[in-house]
Design a protein around this motif. Sequence first.
Motif, PDB file in Angstrom:
ATOM      1  N   UNK A  40     -22.024  -9.996   4.698  1.00 12.04           N
ATOM      2  CA  UNK A  40     -20.802 -10.791   4.812  1.00 12.04           C
ATOM      3  C   UNK A  40     -21.206 -12.255   4.908  1.00 12.04           C
ATOM      4  N   UNK A  41     -20.663 -13.086   4.041  1.00  8.32           N
ATOM      5  CA  UNK A  41     -20.910 -14.528   4.077  1.00  8.32           C
ATOM      6  C   UNK A  41     -19.778 -15.196   4.854  1.00  8.32           C
ATOM      7  N   UNK A  42     -20.119 -15.943   5.897  1.00 11.21           N
ATOM      8  CA  UNK A  42     -19.126 -16.661   6.703  1.00 11.21           C
ATOM      9  C   UNK A  42     -19.440 -18.154   6.582  1.00 11.21           C
ATOM     10  N   UNK A  43     -18.651 -18.855   5.810  1.00  8.34           N
ATOM     11  CA  UNK A  43     -18.886 -20.269   5.513  1.00  8.34           C
ATOM     12  C   UNK A  43     -17.543 -20.918   5.187  1.00  8.34           C
ATOM     13  N   UNK A  44     -17.184 -21.988   5.916  1.00  8.04           N
ATOM     14  CA  UNK A  44     -15.850 -22.559   5.730  1.00  8.04           C
ATOM     15  C   UNK A  44     -15.724 -23.408   4.472  1.00  8.04           C
ATOM     16  N   UNK A  45     -16.838 -23.944   3.955  1.00  2.70           N
ATOM     17  CA  UNK A  45     -16.776 -24.755   2.749  1.00  2.70           C
ATOM     18  C   UNK A  45     -16.840 -23.855   1.518  1.00  2.70           C
ATOM     19  N   UNK A  46     -15.828 -23.947   0.650  1.00  2.00           N
ATOM     20  CA  UNK A  46     -15.725 -23.035  -0.479  1.00  2.00           C
ATOM     21  C   UNK A  46     -16.902 -23.162  -1.430  1.00  2.00           C
ATOM     22  N   UNK A  47     -17.319 -24.387  -1.722  1.00  2.00           N
ATOM     23  CA  UNK A  47     -18.434 -24.591  -2.647  1.00  2.00           C
ATOM     24  C   UNK A  47     -19.722 -23.974  -2.095  1.00  2.00           C
ATOM     25  N   UNK A  48     -19.985 -24.239  -0.814  1.00  2.00           N
ATOM     26  CA  UNK A  48     -21.184 -23.678  -0.188  1.00  2.00           C
ATOM     27  C   UNK A  48     -21.099 -22.158  -0.112  1.00  2.00           C
ATOM     28  N   UNK A  49     -19.901 -21.634   0.206  1.00  2.00           N
ATOM     29  CA  UNK A  49     -19.727 -20.183   0.292  1.00  2.00           C
ATOM     30  C   UNK A  49     -20.026 -19.514  -1.051  1.00  2.00           C
ATOM     31  N   UNK A  50     -19.546 -20.121  -2.135  1.00  2.00           N
ATOM     32  CA  UNK A  50     -19.812 -19.569  -3.472  1.00  2.00           C
ATOM     33  C   UNK A  50     -21.302 -19.608  -3.787  1.00  2.00           C
ATOM     34  N   UNK A  51     -21.960 -20.697  -3.366  1.00  2.00           N
ATOM     35  CA  UNK A  51     -23.401 -20.808  -3.601  1.00  2.00           C
ATOM     36  C   UNK A  51     -24.160 -19.744  -2.821  1.00  2.00           C
TER      37      UNK A  51
ATOM     38  N   UNK B 242     -28.560 -12.665  -6.073  1.00  2.00           N
ATOM     39  CA  UNK B 242     -29.760 -12.794  -6.909  1.00  2.00           C
ATOM     40  C   UNK B 242     -30.967 -12.093  -6.287  1.00  2.00           C
ATOM     41  N   UNK B 243     -30.846 -11.674  -5.036  1.00  2.00           N
ATOM     42  CA  UNK B 243     -31.969 -11.016  -4.352  1.00  2.00           C
ATOM     43  C   UNK B 243     -31.819  -9.507  -4.489  1.00  2.00           C
ATOM     44  N   UNK B 244     -32.771  -8.827  -5.108  1.00  2.00           N
ATOM     45  CA  UNK B 244     -32.672  -7.371  -5.271  1.00  2.00           C
ATOM     46  C   UNK B 244     -32.515  -6.669  -3.924  1.00  2.00           C
ATOM     47  N   UNK B 245     -31.643  -5.667  -3.911  1.00  2.00           N
ATOM     48  CA  UNK B 245     -31.446  -4.877  -2.705  1.00  2.00           C
ATOM     49  C   UNK B 245     -30.347  -5.371  -1.801  1.00  2.00           C
ATOM     50  N   UNK B 246     -29.688  -6.479  -2.172  1.00  2.00           N
ATOM     51  CA  UNK B 246     -28.612  -7.031  -1.348  1.00  2.00           C
ATOM     52  C   UNK B 246     -27.304  -7.076  -2.152  1.00  2.00           C
ATOM     53  N   UNK B 247     -26.213  -6.821  -1.455  1.00  2.00           N
ATOM     54  CA  UNK B 247     -24.892  -6.874  -2.081  1.00  2.00           C
ATOM     55  C   UNK B 247     -23.914  -7.582  -1.147  1.00  2.00           C
ATOM     56  N   UNK B 248     -23.161  -8.536  -1.666  1.00  2.00           N
ATOM     57  CA  UNK B 248     -22.161  -9.238  -0.851  1.00  2.00           C
ATOM     58  C   UNK B 248     -20.906  -8.380  -0.755  1.00  2.00           C
ATOM     59  N   UNK B 249     -20.561  -8.009   0.472  1.00  2.00           N
ATOM     60  CA  UNK B 249     -19.363  -7.193   0.695  1.00  2.00           C
ATOM     61  C   UNK B 249     -18.115  -8.040   0.825  1.00  2.00           C
ATOM     62  N   UNK B 250     -18.287  -9.317   1.206  1.00  2.00           N
ATOM     63  CA  UNK B 250     -17.130 -10.185   1.357  1.00  2.00           C
ATOM     64  C   UNK B 250     -17.537 -11.599   1.717  1.00  2.00           C
ATOM     65  N   UNK B 251     -16.602 -12.518   1.532  1.00  2.00           N
ATOM     66  CA  UNK B 251     -16.777 -13.921   1.901  1.00  2.00           C
ATOM     67  C   UNK B 251     -15.543 -14.361   2.667  1.00  2.00           C
ATOM     68  N   UNK B 252     -15.736 -14.921   3.860  1.00  3.23           N
ATOM     69  CA  UNK B 252     -14.620 -15.431   4.666  1.00  3.23           C
ATOM     70  C   UNK B 252     -14.956 -16.839   5.127  1.00  3.23           C
ATOM     71  N   UNK B 253     -13.934 -17.542   5.601  1.00  6.01           N
ATOM     72  CA  UNK B 253     -14.093 -18.970   5.886  1.00  6.01           C
ATOM     73  C   UNK B 253     -13.773 -19.370   7.320  1.00  6.01           C
ATOM     74  N   UNK B 254     -13.620 -18.404   8.223  1.00  2.83           N
ATOM     75  CA  UNK B 254     -13.351 -18.724   9.625  1.00  2.83           C
ATOM     76  C   UNK B 254     -13.903 -17.621  10.515  1.00  2.83           C
ATOM     77  N   UNK B 255     -14.045 -17.943  11.800  1.00  2.00           N
ATOM     78  CA  UNK B 255     -14.510 -16.948  12.744  1.00  2.00           C
ATOM     79  C   UNK B 255     -13.534 -15.795  12.903  1.00  2.00           C
TER      80      UNK B 255
ATOM     81  N   UNK C  49     -24.835 -10.422   8.493  1.00  2.00           N
ATOM     82  CA  UNK C  49     -23.870 -11.519   8.403  1.00  2.00           C
ATOM     83  C   UNK C  49     -24.646 -12.822   8.227  1.00  2.00           C
ATOM     84  N   UNK C  50     -24.328 -13.557   7.155  1.00  2.00           N
ATOM     85  CA  UNK C  50     -24.834 -14.928   6.991  1.00  2.00           C
ATOM     86  C   UNK C  50     -23.791 -15.832   7.615  1.00  2.00           C
ATOM     87  N   UNK C  51     -24.107 -16.432   8.750  1.00  2.00           N
ATOM     88  CA  UNK C  51     -23.097 -17.072   9.580  1.00  2.00           C
ATOM     89  C   UNK C  51     -23.313 -18.565   9.754  1.00  2.00           C
ATOM     90  N   UNK C  52     -22.359 -19.346   9.260  1.00  2.00           N
ATOM     91  CA  UNK C  52     -22.323 -20.772   9.559  1.00  2.00           C
ATOM     92  C   UNK C  52     -21.882 -20.928  11.012  1.00  2.00           C
TER      93      UNK C  52
END
Length: 226
Positions: A5-16, A23-36, A51-54
């Motif tokens: 799960x990517x948690x990042x409030x900036x849309x551009x950074x979240x997409x990046x 791009x990393x083998x063995x990993x899959x993004x289940x979702x992207x959210x922008x707040x706690x 969780x990748x957490x800003x």
Amino acid sequence: MITVLVVEDNQVAADAHRTYVERVPGFRVAGVVHSGRDALRFLEATPVDLVLLDFYLPDTHGLDVVRALRAAGGTADVIAVTSARDLAVVRSAVSVGVVQYLLKPFTFAGLRDKLDGYARFRSRLRAGAAVDQSEVDEAFGALRSTDLTALPKGMSGETLEAVVAAVRAAADGLSAGAAAEAVGVSRVTARRYLEYLADHGLAARQPRYGAVGRPEVLYKLSTPGR
């Protein structure tokens, strides 16, 4: 597959970040959210492995998200992806169980190194009980970074931070020439760092049209104060 799960409030950074993870083998993004709040709601409905957490979120601090996650019985591991350099924050992150700490701005190689280490860590834990201390040390050692050259060759973290500070101080954006003067480097060097920030979604390019000639490019941080 390790779900993320990517948690990042900036849309551009979240997409990046999503693009980097996928791009990393063995990993899959289940979702992207922008707040706690949205992060905790997502995790309640859809458990993930990581969780990748800003830390600087619009409604709360990332550390509070981790505390709430643990209080609710959530077991997802957390990699902090943040510009927070205060060692007190780092200590607090360790105390609540953050397994990795990645400072912004970073390259794909920097994040890939963290994810690869995390994958090795998980693979060692699947073996069951440790035979001896060396196996325990090996499991925890997998979380340590092995990438000593996260920035492209010829670039330094100190100069990058100086360029970021100069851009942050310019409310209307900063040109390569102005950045060079502020930091004390050549125009070519300043442009390289500015383009690095723009390519990684940390700064936006803004053309400024004059009376004649080609437009001048200004650079402005995508997330002021971060």
